[in-house]
Write an enzyme that holds these catalytic residues in place. Structure first.
Site, PDB file in Angstrom:
ATOM      1  N   LYS A   1      27.575 -40.982  18.442  1.00  0.00           N
ATOM      2  CA  LYS A   1      26.937 -40.695  16.867  1.00  0.00           C
ATOM      3  C   LYS A   1      27.495 -41.919  15.985  1.00  0.00           C
ATOM      4  O   LYS A   1      26.786 -42.261  15.341  1.00  0.00           O
ATOM      5  CB  LYS A   1      27.763 -39.280  16.494  1.00  0.00           C
ATOM      6  CG  LYS A   1      27.147 -38.096  17.395  1.00  0.00           C
ATOM      7  CD  LYS A   1      27.395 -36.808  16.866  1.00  0.00           C
ATOM      8  CE  LYS A   1      28.997 -36.601  17.019  1.00  0.00           C
ATOM      9  NZ  LYS A   1      29.800 -36.557  18.232  1.00  0.00           N
TER      10      LYS A   1
ATOM     11  N   ARG B   1      29.602 -29.424  12.164  1.00  0.00           N
ATOM     12  CA  ARG B   1      29.706 -28.912  13.781  1.00  0.00           C
ATOM     13  C   ARG B   1      30.150 -27.508  13.861  1.00  0.00           C
ATOM     14  O   ARG B   1      30.763 -27.404  14.919  1.00  0.00           O
ATOM     15  CB  ARG B   1      30.457 -30.246  14.383  1.00  0.00           C
ATOM     16  CG  ARG B   1      32.035 -30.084  13.927  1.00  0.00           C
ATOM     17  CD  ARG B   1      32.821 -31.387  14.738  1.00  0.00           C
ATOM     18  NE  ARG B   1      32.787 -32.479  14.348  1.00  0.00           N
ATOM     19  CZ  ARG B   1      33.193 -33.237  15.274  1.00  0.00           C
ATOM     20  NH1 ARG B   1      33.704 -33.324  16.348  1.00  0.00           N
ATOM     21  NH2 ARG B   1      33.055 -34.719  14.848  1.00  0.00           N
TER      22      ARG B   1
ATOM     23  N   ARG C   1      37.566 -45.100  25.898  1.00  0.00           N
ATOM     24  CA  ARG C   1      37.453 -45.662  24.526  1.00  0.00           C
ATOM     25  C   ARG C   1      38.765 -45.935  23.796  1.00  0.00           C
ATOM     26  O   ARG C   1      39.787 -45.282  24.055  1.00  0.00           O
ATOM     27  CB  ARG C   1      36.931 -44.351  23.629  1.00  0.00           C
ATOM     28  CG  ARG C   1      36.614 -44.715  22.012  1.00  0.00           C
ATOM     29  CD  ARG C   1      35.491 -44.082  21.617  1.00  0.00           C
ATOM     30  NE  ARG C   1      36.177 -42.636  21.141  1.00  0.00           N
ATOM     31  CZ  ARG C   1      35.452 -41.719  20.570  1.00  0.00           C
ATOM     32  NH1 ARG C   1      34.273 -41.832  19.979  1.00  0.00           N
ATOM     33  NH2 ARG C   1      35.914 -40.411  20.198  1.00  0.00           N
TER      34      ARG C   1
ATOM     35  N   ARG D   1      42.739 -43.112  20.469  1.00  0.00           N
ATOM     36  CA  ARG D   1      43.063 -41.981  19.478  1.00  0.00           C
ATOM     37  C   ARG D   1      43.815 -40.779  20.095  1.00  0.00           C
ATOM     38  O   ARG D   1      43.475 -40.558  21.535  1.00  0.00           O
ATOM     39  CB  ARG D   1      41.751 -41.208  19.023  1.00  0.00           C
ATOM     40  CG  ARG D   1      40.927 -42.079  18.184  1.00  0.00           C
ATOM     41  CD  ARG D   1      39.523 -41.724  18.001  1.00  0.00           C
ATOM     42  NE  ARG D   1      38.887 -40.541  18.085  1.00  0.00           N
ATOM     43  CZ  ARG D   1      37.806 -40.007  17.737  1.00  0.00           C
ATOM     44  NH1 ARG D   1      37.104 -40.928  17.232  1.00  0.00           N
ATOM     45  NH2 ARG D   1      37.617 -38.774  17.764  1.00  0.00           N
TER      46      ARG D   1
ATOM     47  N   ARG E   1      38.070 -30.864  23.523  1.00  0.00           N
ATOM     48  CA  ARG E   1      37.014 -31.001  22.598  1.00  0.00           C
ATOM     49  C   ARG E   1      35.522 -30.214  23.147  1.00  0.00           C
ATOM     50  O   ARG E   1      34.796 -30.048  22.468  1.00  0.00           O
ATOM     51  CB  ARG E   1      36.812 -32.490  22.214  1.00  0.00           C
ATOM     52  CG  ARG E   1      38.022 -32.737  21.144  1.00  0.00           C
ATOM     53  CD  ARG E   1      38.468 -34.181  21.267  1.00  0.00           C
ATOM     54  NE  ARG E   1      37.272 -35.031  20.799  1.00  0.00           N
ATOM     55  CZ  ARG E   1      37.234 -36.419  20.904  1.00  0.00           C
ATOM     56  NH1 ARG E   1      37.958 -36.997  21.686  1.00  0.00           N
ATOM     57  NH2 ARG E   1      36.533 -36.940  20.302  1.00  0.00           N
TER      58      ARG E   1
HETATM   59  P1  ADP Z   1      34.065 -37.004  17.832  1.00  0.00           P
HETATM   60  O1  ADP Z   1      32.615 -36.646  17.645  1.00  0.00           O
HETATM   61  O2  ADP Z   1      34.142 -38.017  19.032  1.00  0.00           O
HETATM   62  O3  ADP Z   1      34.513 -35.810  18.591  1.00  0.00           O
HETATM   63  P2  ADP Z   1      35.029 -37.451  15.348  1.00  0.00           P
HETATM   64  O4  ADP Z   1      35.516 -38.830  15.011  1.00  0.00           O
HETATM   65  O5  ADP Z   1      33.662 -37.122  14.929  1.00  0.00           O
HETATM   66  O6  ADP Z   1      34.906 -37.552  17.064  1.00  0.00           O
HETATM   67  O7  ADP Z   1      36.045 -36.319  14.860  1.00  0.00           O
HETATM   68  C1  ADP Z   1      37.323 -36.587  15.236  1.00  0.00           C
HETATM   69  C2  ADP Z   1      37.945 -35.067  14.923  1.00  0.00           C
HETATM   70  O8  ADP Z   1      38.018 -34.795  13.471  1.00  0.00           O
HETATM   71  C3  ADP Z   1      37.350 -34.009  15.680  1.00  0.00           C
HETATM   72  O9  ADP Z   1      37.774 -33.785  16.924  1.00  0.00           O
HETATM   73  C4  ADP Z   1      37.865 -32.710  14.790  1.00  0.00           C
HETATM   74  O10 ADP Z   1      39.233 -32.545  14.899  1.00  0.00           O
HETATM   75  C5  ADP Z   1      37.814 -33.573  13.302  1.00  0.00           C
HETATM   76  N1  ADP Z   1      36.533 -33.364  12.649  1.00  0.00           N
HETATM   77  C6  ADP Z   1      35.438 -34.148  12.371  1.00  0.00           C
HETATM   78  N2  ADP Z   1      34.305 -33.544  11.792  1.00  0.00           N
HETATM   79  C7  ADP Z   1      34.855 -32.419  11.780  1.00  0.00           C
HETATM   80  C8  ADP Z   1      33.777 -31.256  11.291  1.00  0.00           C
HETATM   81  N3  ADP Z   1      32.683 -31.195  10.675  1.00  0.00           N
HETATM   82  N4  ADP Z   1      34.514 -30.078  11.182  1.00  0.00           N
HETATM   83  C9  ADP Z   1      35.865 -30.005  11.888  1.00  0.00           C
HETATM   84  N5  ADP Z   1      36.460 -30.902  12.231  1.00  0.00           N
HETATM   85  C10 ADP Z   1      35.872 -32.229  12.279  1.00  0.00           C
END
Ligand code: ADP
Length: 216
Positions: free
Chosen positions: A13, A87, A126, A155, A166
């Site tokens: 994404k 999400r 990653r 990370r 996750r």
């Molecule tokens: P990925 O899509 O690779 O899981 P992101 O960088 O989008 O990683 O998100 C990293 C973390 O930030 C998530 O695992 C979550 O803890 C938090 N996060 C990001 N977006 C949201 C969201 N919309 N709702 C809740 N937590 C979020």
């Protein structure tokens, strides 16, 4: 153009939102990057956010919604691509009501589909640039030699136990969002496998023809 990218962690994404940003002059709104930046810059919510994300859990809806809202408002409710938001089903409903109230509904949700094994392989390999959040893959897209290696980090949530958690969270909490957008006729499912160029091509071929856009 008001888009959202949807899919499991590691679906690409972030990479594709950067592509859409550069191609159409959109603003890429990544809640993950906003959260990591807030932690890095010592925002008052930093410790709370860090506690939620480090093991791969989600940040509470109200907090993420506020962060997303500020960013959408700052960009005049248009010309954006959301990455990683919504999400949860309640975030999706909240976003729907929020954008409807301003008569600027989402126009398309691009679902990048990749199987679990690929997610695990991609995330464990990653690394990201600490300051720019630019993602690298140790084998397929290693950090360039001129980048200071101390700025390339893994990370916390890309460690194996967090990756598993996750994925479970994605299946339980995030997958219902797919149905929500499918029912609204907004969801376009695209394979997230293959090279970046192939995925970009698929996205461009599947862009909803009713969208009005210009190549930046
Ligand atoms: P990925 O899509 O690779 O899981 P992101 O960088 O989008 O990683 O998100 C990293 C973390 O930030 C998530 O695992 C979550 O803890 C938090 N996060 C990001 N977006 C949201 C969201 N919309 N709702 C809740 N937590 C979020």
């Amino acid at each position: 153009m008001r888009l959202a990218l949807f899919g499991p962690p590691g679906a690409g994404k972030g990479t594709q939102s950067t592509f859409l940003r550069d191609t159409f002059g959109l603003r890429a709104i990544s809640t993950g990057n906003i959260i990591r930046k807030a932690i890095r810059e010592g925002h008052e919510l930093g410790p709370t956010l860090d506690a939620h994300i480090k093991d791969g859990g989600l940040v509470p809806d109200e907090i993420v919604q506020d962060l997303a809202k500020s960013s959408i408002v700052r960009h005049n409710f248009d010309q954006f691509v959301l990455d990683g938001f919504p999400r949860t089903l309640s975030q999706a409903k909240w976003l729907n009501d929020f954008l409807e109230a301003y008569k600027v509904p989402l126009q398309m949700v691009i679902f990048l589909a990749v199987p679990d094994e690929v997610v695990i392989e991609r995330l464990s390999q990653r690394r990201i640039h600490k300051l720019t959040c630019e993602p690298y893959h140790l084998l397929y897209h290693p950090p360039p030699a001129d980048v200071d290696p101390s700025l390339i980090i893994q990370r916390k949530d890309d460690r194996p136990e967090a990756i598993r958690f996750r994925l479970e969270t994605y299946k339980k909490v995030t997958e219902p969002v797919e149905r929500f957008y499918e029912d609204k006729g907004l969801l376009t499912k695209i394979s997230g496998l293959g090279s970046n160029t192939e995925i970009q091509k698929r996205i461009l071929e599947n862009l909803n023809p009713s969208l009005e856009y210009q190549i930046a």
